[in-house]
Design a protein around this motif. Sequence first.
Motif, PDB file in Angstrom:
ATOM      1  N   ARG A 144       0.874  51.985 -33.874  1.00  0.00           N
ATOM      2  CA  ARG A 144       0.963  52.049 -32.405  1.00  0.00           C
ATOM      3  C   ARG A 144      -0.432  52.134 -31.797  1.00  0.00           C
ATOM      4  NH1 ARG A 144       3.994  56.179 -32.094  1.00  0.00           N
ATOM      5  NH2 ARG A 144       5.900  54.987 -32.299  1.00  0.00           N
ATOM      6  N   ASN A 145      -1.314  52.911 -32.418  1.00  0.00           N
ATOM      7  CA  ASN A 145      -2.686  53.010 -31.919  1.00  0.00           C
ATOM      8  C   ASN A 145      -3.392  51.654 -31.977  1.00  0.00           C
ATOM      9  OD1 ASN A 145      -2.426  55.735 -31.402  1.00  0.00           O
ATOM     10  ND2 ASN A 145      -3.510  56.375 -33.253  1.00  0.00           N
ATOM     11  N   ILE A 146      -3.251  50.948 -33.092  1.00  0.00           N
ATOM     12  CA  ILE A 146      -3.899  49.641 -33.236  1.00  0.00           C
ATOM     13  C   ILE A 146      -3.308  48.641 -32.246  1.00  0.00           C
ATOM     14  CG2 ILE A 146      -4.227  47.678 -34.789  1.00  0.00           C
ATOM     15  CD1 ILE A 146      -4.482  49.715 -37.081  1.00  0.00           C
ATOM     16  N   ALA A 147      -1.998  48.686 -32.058  1.00  0.00           N
ATOM     17  CA  ALA A 147      -1.359  47.765 -31.121  1.00  0.00           C
ATOM     18  C   ALA A 147      -1.834  47.990 -29.690  1.00  0.00           C
ATOM     19  CB  ALA A 147       0.156  47.923 -31.191  1.00  0.00           C
ATOM     20  N   ASN A 148      -2.225  49.208 -29.367  1.00  0.00           N
ATOM     21  CA  ASN A 148      -2.683  49.525 -28.020  1.00  0.00           C
ATOM     22  C   ASN A 148      -4.192  49.675 -27.930  1.00  0.00           C
ATOM     23  OD1 ASN A 148      -0.183  49.847 -26.380  1.00  0.00           O
ATOM     24  ND2 ASN A 148       0.297  51.260 -28.051  1.00  0.00           N
ATOM     25  N   ALA A 149      -4.918  49.049 -28.842  1.00  0.00           N
ATOM     26  CA  ALA A 149      -6.374  49.188 -28.878  1.00  0.00           C
ATOM     27  C   ALA A 149      -7.045  48.650 -27.622  1.00  0.00           C
ATOM     28  CB  ALA A 149      -6.936  48.494 -30.111  1.00  0.00           C
ATOM     29  N   ASP A 150      -6.416  47.716 -26.909  1.00  0.00           N
ATOM     30  CA  ASP A 150      -6.998  47.151 -25.692  1.00  0.00           C
ATOM     31  C   ASP A 150      -6.289  47.614 -24.424  1.00  0.00           C
ATOM     32  OD1 ASP A 150      -8.965  45.719 -27.015  1.00  0.00           O
ATOM     33  OD2 ASP A 150      -7.659  43.992 -27.324  1.00  0.00           O
ATOM     34  N   THR A 151      -5.334  48.499 -24.539  1.00  0.00           N
ATOM     35  CA  THR A 151      -4.602  48.985 -23.377  1.00  0.00           C
ATOM     36  C   THR A 151      -5.466  49.984 -22.610  1.00  0.00           C
ATOM     37  OG1 THR A 151      -2.534  48.751 -24.596  1.00  0.00           O
ATOM     38  CG2 THR A 151      -2.475  50.109 -22.614  1.00  0.00           C
ATOM     39  N   PRO A 152      -5.682  49.743 -21.332  1.00  0.00           N
ATOM     40  CA  PRO A 152      -6.502  50.684 -20.555  1.00  0.00           C
ATOM     41  C   PRO A 152      -5.892  52.080 -20.521  1.00  0.00           C
ATOM     42  CG  PRO A 152      -6.211  48.625 -19.367  1.00  0.00           C
ATOM     43  CD  PRO A 152      -5.301  48.572 -20.556  1.00  0.00           C
ATOM     44  N   ASP A 153      -6.746  53.083 -20.640  1.00  0.00           N
ATOM     45  CA  ASP A 153      -6.379  54.502 -20.570  1.00  0.00           C
ATOM     46  C   ASP A 153      -5.416  54.969 -21.666  1.00  0.00           C
ATOM     47  OD1 ASP A 153      -7.980  54.986 -18.306  1.00  0.00           O
ATOM     48  OD2 ASP A 153      -6.395  54.205 -16.997  1.00  0.00           O
ATOM     49  N   PHE A 154      -5.256  54.186 -22.733  1.00  0.00           N
ATOM     50  CA  PHE A 154      -4.400  54.621 -23.844  1.00  0.00           C
ATOM     51  C   PHE A 154      -5.153  55.665 -24.650  1.00  0.00           C
ATOM     52  CE2 PHE A 154      -2.770  54.460 -28.176  1.00  0.00           C
ATOM     53  CZ  PHE A 154      -1.414  54.600 -27.948  1.00  0.00           C
ATOM     54  N   GLN A 155      -4.486  56.763 -24.945  1.00  0.00           N
ATOM     55  CA  GLN A 155      -5.073  57.840 -25.735  1.00  0.00           C
ATOM     56  C   GLN A 155      -4.562  57.739 -27.173  1.00  0.00           C
ATOM     57  OE1 GLN A 155      -7.352  60.118 -24.350  1.00  0.00           O
ATOM     58  NE2 GLN A 155      -7.201  58.581 -22.739  1.00  0.00           N
ATOM     59  N   ALA A 156      -5.482  57.620 -28.121  1.00  0.00           N
ATOM     60  CA  ALA A 156      -5.102  57.543 -29.530  1.00  0.00           C
ATOM     61  C   ALA A 156      -4.377  58.825 -29.932  1.00  0.00           C
ATOM     62  CB  ALA A 156      -6.336  57.353 -30.404  1.00  0.00           C
ATOM     63  N   GLN A 157      -3.369  58.665 -30.792  1.00  0.00           N
ATOM     64  CA  GLN A 157      -2.603  59.804 -31.273  1.00  0.00           C
ATOM     65  C   GLN A 157      -2.740  59.895 -32.782  1.00  0.00           C
ATOM     66  OE1 GLN A 157       1.358  59.130 -29.839  1.00  0.00           O
ATOM     67  NE2 GLN A 157       0.901  60.088 -27.883  1.00  0.00           N
ATOM     68  N   ALA A 158      -2.425  61.062 -33.310  1.00  0.00           N
ATOM     69  CA  ALA A 158      -2.493  61.274 -34.758  1.00  0.00           C
ATOM     70  C   ALA A 158      -1.455  62.312 -35.153  1.00  0.00           C
ATOM     71  CB  ALA A 158      -3.880  61.746 -35.168  1.00  0.00           C
ATOM     72  N   ILE A 159      -1.108  62.302 -36.416  1.00  0.00           N
ATOM     73  CA  ILE A 159      -0.235  63.320 -36.991  1.00  0.00           C
ATOM     74  C   ILE A 159      -1.049  64.011 -38.075  1.00  0.00           C
ATOM     75  CG2 ILE A 159       1.853  63.746 -38.334  1.00  0.00           C
ATOM     76  CD1 ILE A 159       3.153  61.415 -36.948  1.00  0.00           C
ATOM     77  N   ALA A 160      -0.975  65.306 -38.120  1.00  0.00           N
ATOM     78  CA  ALA A 160      -1.736  66.078 -39.113  1.00  0.00           C
ATOM     79  C   ALA A 160      -1.340  65.661 -40.527  1.00  0.00           C
ATOM     80  CB  ALA A 160      -1.482  67.562 -38.912  1.00  0.00           C
ATOM     81  N   ALA A 161      -2.235  65.867 -41.457  1.00  0.00           N
ATOM     82  CA  ALA A 161      -1.976  65.540 -42.860  1.00  0.00           C
ATOM     83  C   ALA A 161      -0.807  66.374 -43.388  1.00  0.00           C
ATOM     84  CB  ALA A 161      -3.219  65.814 -43.699  1.00  0.00           C
ATOM     85  N   PHE A 162      -0.111  65.845 -44.378  1.00  0.00           N
ATOM     86  CA  PHE A 162       1.081  66.504 -44.921  1.00  0.00           C
ATOM     87  C   PHE A 162       0.776  67.903 -45.413  1.00  0.00           C
ATOM     88  CE2 PHE A 162       3.950  67.472 -48.474  1.00  0.00           C
ATOM     89  CZ  PHE A 162       5.161  67.406 -47.806  1.00  0.00           C
ATOM     90  N   LYS A 163      -0.343  68.080 -46.105  1.00  0.00           N
ATOM     91  CA  LYS A 163      -0.658  69.401 -46.656  1.00  0.00           C
ATOM     92  C   LYS A 163      -0.805  70.435 -45.546  1.00  0.00           C
ATOM     93  CE  LYS A 163      -5.599  68.805 -46.822  1.00  0.00           C
ATOM     94  NZ  LYS A 163      -6.800  69.246 -47.417  1.00  0.00           N
ATOM     95  N   ASP A 164      -1.371  70.033 -44.415  1.00  0.00           N
ATOM     96  CA  ASP A 164      -1.524  70.964 -43.299  1.00  0.00           C
ATOM     97  C   ASP A 164      -0.177  71.295 -42.662  1.00  0.00           C
ATOM     98  OD1 ASP A 164      -4.252  70.811 -43.755  1.00  0.00           O
ATOM     99  OD2 ASP A 164      -4.518  69.208 -42.275  1.00  0.00           O
ATOM    100  N   VAL A 165       0.629  70.287 -42.450  1.00  0.00           N
ATOM    101  CA  VAL A 165       1.943  70.487 -41.821  1.00  0.00           C
ATOM    102  C   VAL A 165       2.852  71.294 -42.745  1.00  0.00           C
ATOM    103  CG1 VAL A 165       3.999  69.314 -40.953  1.00  0.00           C
ATOM    104  CG2 VAL A 165       1.749  68.375 -40.481  1.00  0.00           C
ATOM    105  N   TYR A 166       2.851  70.963 -44.026  1.00  0.00           N
ATOM    106  CA  TYR A 166       3.729  71.644 -44.977  1.00  0.00           C
ATOM    107  C   TYR A 166       3.314  73.097 -45.153  1.00  0.00           C
ATOM    108  CZ  TYR A 166       6.673  72.309 -49.062  1.00  0.00           C
ATOM    109  OH  TYR A 166       7.620  72.756 -49.929  1.00  0.00           O
ATOM    110  N   GLN A 167       2.012  73.365 -45.260  1.00  0.00           N
ATOM    111  CA  GLN A 167       1.540  74.741 -45.415  1.00  0.00           C
ATOM    112  C   GLN A 167       1.840  75.567 -44.186  1.00  0.00           C
ATOM    113  OE1 GLN A 167      -2.594  74.311 -46.389  1.00  0.00           O
ATOM    114  NE2 GLN A 167      -2.196  74.057 -48.561  1.00  0.00           N
TER     115      GLN A 167
END
Length: 128
Positions: free
Chosen positions: A27-50
């Motif tokens: 989704r981030n790559i698809a919106n790389a040229d979209t004005p005012d799009f804020q990149a999103q991320a999900i934490a790594a599995f080890k962080d979320v699981y812990q």
Amino acid sequence: MYNSLDLFQTAGAMARHAGARQAVVARNIANADTPDFQAQAIAAFKDVYQDNSAIDMRATRPGHIGGGDTTPDIRRQPSPIGDPSPNGNTVSVEDEMLHSVEVSREHNRALAIYRHTMTVLRTSLGRS
């Protein structure tokens, strides 16, 4: 029978988590040229699981204290990336490609855990 084994549950959670992270990267790559799009991320599995397992302990026997589900909670968060481009977009295609490789390795790790667990079960049953 095998669905109740912790390694299968962990491998499945890792694979689902990798799929969710890959969807966010795409989704981030698809919106790389979209004005005012804020990149999103999900934490790594080890962080979320812990984080989740530290809050909710899982009881495997009646005498254990606590209980709860160890399935990680997947939440999107704004990606901590540097300055936005002139159109306000914060997506860095280079960073997203690196995240994509990281997610692919995470998914491959989940499959390796699953395969190894199946090998151990087959060996314990006397099959090869």
